[in-house]
Design a protein around this motif. Sequence first.
Motif: not given
Ligand code: BGC
Length: 742
Positions: A170, A210, A253, A288
């Motif tokens: 990421r 996050h 988040m 999340d």
């Molecule tokens: C990710 C987030 C994303 C969320 C919704 C999660 O798996 O960590 O960054 O916003 O999915 O798609």
Amino acid sequence: MTRALLPTAVVLVAALGAFPGATPVAAQQAVEPAIDSLLAEMTLEEKLGQLAQYRGRWGDTGPRVEEGGEVQIRASAVGSFLGVYGADYTRELQRVAVEESRLGIPLLFAHDVIHGFRTIFPMPLALAASFDPEGAERASRIAAVEATAHGLHWTFAPMVDLSRDPRWGRIVEGFGEDPYLGSVMAAAHVRGFQGDDLASPQTMLATAKHFVAYGGAEGGRDYNTVDISERTLWETYLPPFRAAVEAGVGAIMPAFNEIAGVPMHAHAHLIRDVLRGEWGFDGVVVSDYTGVMELIPHGVAADSAAAGVLALRAGVDIDMVSGIYVNDVPAAVRDGRLDETAVDEAVRHVLRAKQRLGLFDDPYRYNSVRPEDVTLTDESRAFARDLARRSFVLLKNDGGVLPLSKSVGTVAVIGPLADARRTMLGGWAAAGRAEDAVTPLEGVRAAVSADTRVLHAQGAEFEGEDESGFEAAVVAARQADVAVLFLGEHEEMSSEANNRTSLDLPGTQENLLRAVHETGTPVVVVLFNGRPLALPWLDENVPAILEAWFPGVEGGNAVADILFGDHGPAGKLPVSFPRNVGQVPIHYNHKNTGRPPAEGEKYTSKYIDVPWTPLYPFGHGLAYTEFEYSGLRLDAERIGPADTLGVEVTVTNAGRRASDEVVQLYVRDDVASVTRPVKELKGFERVRLEPGKSRTVSFHLPAESLAYYGLDMERVLEPGRFTVFVGASSEDVLEIGFELTE
Ligand code: BGC
């Protein structure tokens, strides 16, 4: 049955609507009582419904709610959806919510609009490399205009997680390794998505994610444990979140990780005390994906109810996907395990977000622009092309191999990414479509003169040992005046859960490169990848290397613009590129240690097999011209705690082409009560200079920006000596000292 709004809701709609002329604070104070009265109308189940977010699924005609979704809407058992969009479709769901549910509270539609909605821009890491916050802001603005026309109110972006670990997939979604650059980019994205007025039908709620230190996962393994010092948390990982909050971000988040034993979805201290208390964040905290449920495998909750209670107590307002708040929390409230005030508080945040978006005023306001008028317009494409060019980093260009002549004769276009349409977009491409993307092969063909021949061979694979494609590539290279190889990672080799333990070119690509190199035809490499790669052989053997990241929908054209010199490269690395994976984590703003690395001195901090320095340092990036830095000067030798230091440097374009240059300012606190980084970025400016021209670039360094967390973790501004560095990268700098007085 279609029912009109209840009288209560009608009154509330008026009260929760816009307040023309009022200041944001006054307007907010005026609506809070209205939110309270709406809350007073709600049953516990209706409240928890507001806190439930469910995902969509891909239906025959686009993203749709899951089976039974409309029943949930009518029953007030859901407050928002993720991954559900479409102008007409969301309008109809909204109608069901406001006309057929008891209180008529509008829904929120959210999606991961990370680097564009349909017009896909370069990935966030690439945007960071542009050192162009205005560009990043405009890209987010365009993304918001497109996404809102398709019924979306809310994006789960920007991801402001710093990382010093390129193994972590990421890293591509963030802004690199530096807290200052990360903060500037975080704020730019928030401004872009949210604009000045969240209630405008063309702006959307942004989410800083996050929270926090997700990029510090042990071993670079996504979702893994994070164990960092309080200092690293505050100095490195928290600042971009704070910058996002200061820029008014509407949502936060929490991260999947724990920090020192406390999962972020249960981290009451960081969410309640720091984020809400100290920083005054009054937006919405959205979990999340299944983050609330994951408190069970983390081992801090025995069952779903306990997980829901922990998360709500910690201040996680919305439960994305788990369904726990709706299914398990009612019993916990009724038997006293959770005080209902925690639920009320969370609901208040959600209603406030809906009010800020103007949805109580007009629930259909986001369905007012015709999608086809604003989606993938020529203007957005042109901007995507410009931004991609601005994000490319010229890592190496020995002997001025680049730019190439458009009448080069024959050019061999080689490699698995030369014609890889989908890869141009990168991960998290929202509504982006492969067919919209321009490949490098297409870009090259469109750029060269009519008498130039373009040969094409894929050559290598990303997996396995099959070298059967080499021959065609070698044959093409032999016939060519130059071979341009498009190598790197495809889009699924970075982003979520795509972590690697190696940073080399996957599959047979490096062997292909060696085979082509042996033909003696001059070689240029263009890299597409979502992380720093470790490419020492390339650095030693290939004269020209261009880092193009995942450049977006106009990637192929943008690459050709640079290769053939219609535009010059000027991006800089937002993250260090190591020599090999064993050097990770490696970052420019490290500490000096008691035994700083010294050539020829064994017992200093280094390796016996490779140099301790990165292959390409943070801030590195060449241009098609030469820049000279001279006359670094300060407007004072001493400043007090309330002063601002003026820093000036003369930058000269000593080459023959006009070009941008990113002038970088770093500072070091020479002696302090705790150890300080050897350099910290404190400012940058991207300037344009015509050949032969000089320009004075000025920075203003407030003494306050020299403050740090002292021995007891309180902010201190300590008198003493500091060094200022200004230059073209974190390693290529001029320096000068000054003193901060009492
Ligand atoms: C990710 C987030 C994303 C969320 C919704 C999660 O798996 O960590 O960054 O916003 O999915 O798609």
